[in-house]
Design an enzyme around this catalytic site. Structure first.
Site, PDB file in Angstrom:
ATOM      1  N   ARG A   1      84.168  81.406   3.473  1.00 47.28           N
ATOM      2  CA  ARG A   1      84.719  82.029   2.263  1.00 47.28           C
ATOM      3  C   ARG A   1      84.787  83.543   2.383  1.00 47.28           C
ATOM      4  O   ARG A   1      85.581  84.179   1.696  1.00 47.28           O
ATOM      5  CB  ARG A   1      83.926  81.583   1.038  1.00 47.28           C
ATOM      6  CG  ARG A   1      82.492  82.016   0.981  1.00 47.28           C
ATOM      7  CD  ARG A   1      81.676  81.181  -0.004  1.00 47.28           C
ATOM      8  NE  ARG A   1      81.379  79.863   0.530  1.00 47.28           N
ATOM      9  CZ  ARG A   1      80.693  78.925  -0.126  1.00 47.28           C
ATOM     10  NH1 ARG A   1      80.253  79.163  -1.353  1.00 47.28           N
ATOM     11  NH2 ARG A   1      80.459  77.761   0.425  1.00 47.28           N
TER      12      ARG A   1
ATOM     13  N   LYS B   1      72.173  76.967  11.659  1.00 47.27           N
ATOM     14  CA  LYS B   1      72.313  75.537  11.415  1.00 47.27           C
ATOM     15  C   LYS B   1      71.297  74.748  12.245  1.00 47.27           C
ATOM     16  O   LYS B   1      70.860  75.217  13.308  1.00 47.27           O
ATOM     17  CB  LYS B   1      73.714  75.057  11.824  1.00 47.27           C
ATOM     18  CG  LYS B   1      74.869  75.566  10.991  1.00 47.27           C
ATOM     19  CD  LYS B   1      76.182  75.054  11.563  1.00 47.27           C
ATOM     20  CE  LYS B   1      77.371  75.543  10.759  1.00 47.27           C
ATOM     21  NZ  LYS B   1      77.427  74.896   9.427  1.00 47.27           N
TER      22      LYS B   1
ATOM     23  N   ASP C   1      85.546  74.282  13.598  1.00 48.76           N
ATOM     24  CA  ASP C   1      85.491  75.006  12.325  1.00 48.76           C
ATOM     25  C   ASP C   1      86.675  75.958  12.151  1.00 48.76           C
ATOM     26  O   ASP C   1      86.764  76.651  11.147  1.00 48.76           O
ATOM     27  CB  ASP C   1      84.174  75.774  12.208  1.00 48.76           C
ATOM     28  CG  ASP C   1      83.739  75.968  10.763  1.00 48.76           C
ATOM     29  OD1 ASP C   1      84.171  75.177   9.901  1.00 48.76           O
ATOM     30  OD2 ASP C   1      82.972  76.905  10.485  1.00 48.76           O
TER      31      ASP C   1
ATOM     32  N   GLU D   1      80.131  81.505   5.780  1.00 39.59           N
ATOM     33  CA  GLU D   1      80.985  82.561   6.320  1.00 39.59           C
ATOM     34  C   GLU D   1      82.467  82.320   6.083  1.00 39.59           C
ATOM     35  O   GLU D   1      83.270  83.251   6.043  1.00 39.59           O
ATOM     36  CB  GLU D   1      80.725  82.720   7.827  1.00 39.59           C
ATOM     37  CG  GLU D   1      81.419  81.729   8.741  1.00 39.59           C
ATOM     38  CD  GLU D   1      81.050  80.272   8.505  1.00 39.59           C
ATOM     39  OE1 GLU D   1      81.921  79.404   8.694  1.00 39.59           O
ATOM     40  OE2 GLU D   1      79.891  80.004   8.138  1.00 39.59           O
TER      41      GLU D   1
ATOM     42  N   ASP E   1      75.667  81.264   6.562  1.00 41.52           N
ATOM     43  CA  ASP E   1      76.374  80.049   6.960  1.00 41.52           C
ATOM     44  C   ASP E   1      77.499  79.706   5.987  1.00 41.52           C
ATOM     45  O   ASP E   1      78.185  78.713   6.169  1.00 41.52           O
ATOM     46  CB  ASP E   1      75.395  78.878   7.073  1.00 41.52           C
ATOM     47  CG  ASP E   1      75.994  77.692   7.805  1.00 41.52           C
ATOM     48  OD1 ASP E   1      76.953  77.908   8.578  1.00 41.52           O
ATOM     49  OD2 ASP E   1      75.529  76.559   7.607  1.00 41.52           O
TER      50      ASP E   1
ATOM     51  N   LYS F   1      91.301  79.085   7.675  1.00 43.15           N
ATOM     52  CA  LYS F   1      89.986  79.520   8.155  1.00 43.15           C
ATOM     53  C   LYS F   1      89.911  79.371   9.669  1.00 43.15           C
ATOM     54  O   LYS F   1      90.189  78.302  10.219  1.00 43.15           O
ATOM     55  CB  LYS F   1      88.894  78.687   7.491  1.00 43.15           C
ATOM     56  CG  LYS F   1      87.481  78.957   8.020  1.00 43.15           C
ATOM     57  CD  LYS F   1      86.479  77.976   7.408  1.00 43.15           C
ATOM     58  CE  LYS F   1      85.115  78.071   8.086  1.00 43.15           C
ATOM     59  NZ  LYS F   1      84.157  77.067   7.563  1.00 43.15           N
TER      60      LYS F   1
ATOM     61  N   ASP G   1      80.682  78.142  14.852  1.00 45.50           N
ATOM     62  CA  ASP G   1      79.822  78.495  13.728  1.00 45.50           C
ATOM     63  C   ASP G   1      78.393  78.069  14.001  1.00 45.50           C
ATOM     64  O   ASP G   1      78.049  76.892  13.910  1.00 45.50           O
ATOM     65  CB  ASP G   1      80.340  77.825  12.448  1.00 45.50           C
ATOM     66  CG  ASP G   1      79.520  78.200  11.229  1.00 45.50           C
ATOM     67  OD1 ASP G   1      78.791  79.203  11.300  1.00 45.50           O
ATOM     68  OD2 ASP G   1      79.622  77.496  10.202  1.00 45.50           O
TER      69      ASP G   1
END
Length: 511
Positions: free
Chosen positions: A363, A289, A300, A361, A359, A277, A282
């Site tokens: 996956r 968030k 992230d 994102e 949020d 990933k 993010d």
């Protein structure tokens, strides 16, 4: 730099540039209270003319792994007069706890030694010289711990790999070819972990998807590896809807990077694809968030850093398996073009996904990359690594990764690698009763359940499973151990590089 020399009687100990001698102590045996000397400790006590056991007792040492204490010895005041017993010996004598002497204990001992000797020039030690059947593993653990704990974040990030610590560590004792190989293995693993830490620690105003793609190209190119970078036109043409949706709200366009290592000697081995990933920052997108949760979000993309470092280290070691890293890179920002909750996105390969929370994102980009790996790369083993869910760290805390896989052979290999590397994982179930939670009324799938059954890391894994075909697949959720708020043993504050050594150990033992 770590090297191996002869025994404690070696002339190395008398060199003027040696700043310290470190010797091991172990916990008391049953029925006694004094810590126990290990290889070289009694010899050092005799040469220095000091009762080290009595000093250890006064210092409150227990011999536990990761414990270290430094004795600063005085030099004589005048140039005339009798020489002190330790006059030509190193002025610092360090007692280091080694516990039971297992590779894991020696890894902690090496980390403690690194912190005790930071800023010194040359350090010699008898740690890891006990010998025995597991001696090379103990040496590897010691050197890994020492090098990993020596890491420091760059003060001005340039994206270049971390430099080797200034201190030279010289291992004294019985060190043959197998121990030399263990030192080399530990050094490669540590350098790869430093790289993952450096990339992950780089601020996001520097580290956008284009920058990561460029760094990957430079690092892989230096090793002669094949690199493929897809930009927005190629991603659009080939149907990478998840990556494009996540990256749409940012001024920094997304990328998909593939780095491939093929053994040069014609070995056919297995083909292992590692998908990481790569969310370079993010915000949560429209499902934004809270401020506090954004502070660590430059990390992230830890999964992509781990995947890249793994393929580069596999090439450096010349492993006998093909290894491919796939890095789906995007910045999850918000703007006029951001994807929205209730959008339906067509993923790579044609599956449609109803968006429930922007949020979630990670996956989305992983699903595209996994489907691509399944369709185009023909892997024997498919592994994804991601800082995916807060639920994973709620379940297992900040030191243990979460493993999902239905393949027993793959699971056993990763669990053995986790034990050997000191990067623990715990297998969690792919609960089939939860599979209905990721179905949608308006698309093939819903990437976040509308009515959650709980087990957020499980439903995330079940969603990813929909994109791996019939491959032997494992999902590593490293949301907990990928970052640390403080130094502890071989882990350093900030990005930890967790997963690199685990995957390297797995690749080394894969048959």
């Amino acid at each position: 730099m770590v090297t191996a020399r002869g025994g404690l009687a070696s002339s190395t100990l008398l060199s003027e540039d040696v700043a310290a001698l470190a010797v091991p102590v172990a916990p008391p045996v049953e029925g006694e209270t004094e810590v126990q000397p290990r290889a070289g400790t009694a010899d050092a006590a005799a040469r220095y003319g000091i009762d080290l056991g009595e000093l250890a007792e006064r210092a409150g040492l227990t011999g536990a792994p990761g414990e270290a204490w430094t004795l600063q010895l005085p030099r004589r005041l005048l140039t005339t007069g009798p020489e002190l017993p330790w006059g030509r010996l190193p002025a610092r004598l360090i007692l280091v706890g080694v516990g039971a002497g297992t590779p894991g204990d020696l890894r902690r001992a090496g980390a403690a030694l690194a912190r005790q000797t930071r800023g010194l020039g040359r350090v010699v030690t008898t740690l890891g010289s006990e010998g025995g059947a597991h001696a090379p593993d103990a040496v590897r653990g010691l050197v890994e711990g020492y090098l990993l704990a020596s890491y420091r974040q760059p003060t001005a990030s340039t994206g270049t790999p971390a430099k080797s610590p200034a201190t030279e560590l010289v291992l004294l004792g019985r060190h043959g070819e197998r121990d030399e190989a263990a030192i080399a293995d530990a050094t490669v693993a540590a350098r790869a972990t430093w790289l993952a830490r450096d990339l992950t620690n780089t601020p996001s105003n520097t580290k956008n998807p284009q920058w990561v793609a460029q760094r990957a190209s430079e690092l892989a190119g230096a090793l002669g590896l094949e690199v493929r970078v897809l930009g927005v036109p190629e991603l659009t043409e080939q149907g990478f809807g998840g990556i494009l949706a996540v990256g749409a709200g940012s001024a920094s366009e997304p990328r998909l990077v593939t780095v491939s290592y093929v053994p040069a000697d014609g070995r056919t081995g297995r083909h292992v694809v590692v998908v990481g990933k790569g969310i370079t920052f993010d915000t949560g997108g429209i499902s934004i968030k809270p401020r506090e949760s954004m502070v660590t979000m430059k990390t992230d993309m830890a999964g992509s850093a781990v995947a890249l470092a793994t393929v580069l280290a596999a090439a450096e070691k010349g492993l006998g398996h093909r290894v491919t890293a796939v890095l789906p890179l995007a910045e999850n920002h918000f703007g006029g073009a951001s994807y929205r909750p209730s959008d339906v996105v067509r993923m790579y390969g044609g599956r449609t996904v109803e968006v429930a929370n922007t949020d979630a994102e990670g996956r989305m980009v992983l699903a595209d990359a996994l489907a691509y790996a399944d369709a185009e790369l023909d892997p024997d083993v498919l592994i994804d690594v991601a800082t995916l869910t807060g639920a994973a760290s709620v379940a297992l805390g900040k030191q243990t990764g979460v493993l999902f896989s239905a393949d027993r052979t793959l699971t056993a290999g990763l669990e053995a690698a986790a034990t050997a590397s000191g990067e623990p994982i715990w297998r969690m179930p792919l609960v089939e009763e939860y599979a209905g939670a990721i179905l949608s009324d308006v698309a093939d799938l819903r990437h976040v359940p509308q009515r959650s059954p709980g087990g957020g890391s499980i439903t995330a894994a079940l969603f990813l499973r929909e994109f791996v075909g019939a491959r032997a697949w494992a999902h590593l959720d490293i949301a907990g151990p990928a970052r640390s708020t403080a130094d502890k043993h071989e882990v350093t504050e900030g990005a930890t590089g967790y997963g690199v050594r685990l995957l390297l150990r797995y690749l080394e033992k894969l048959r």
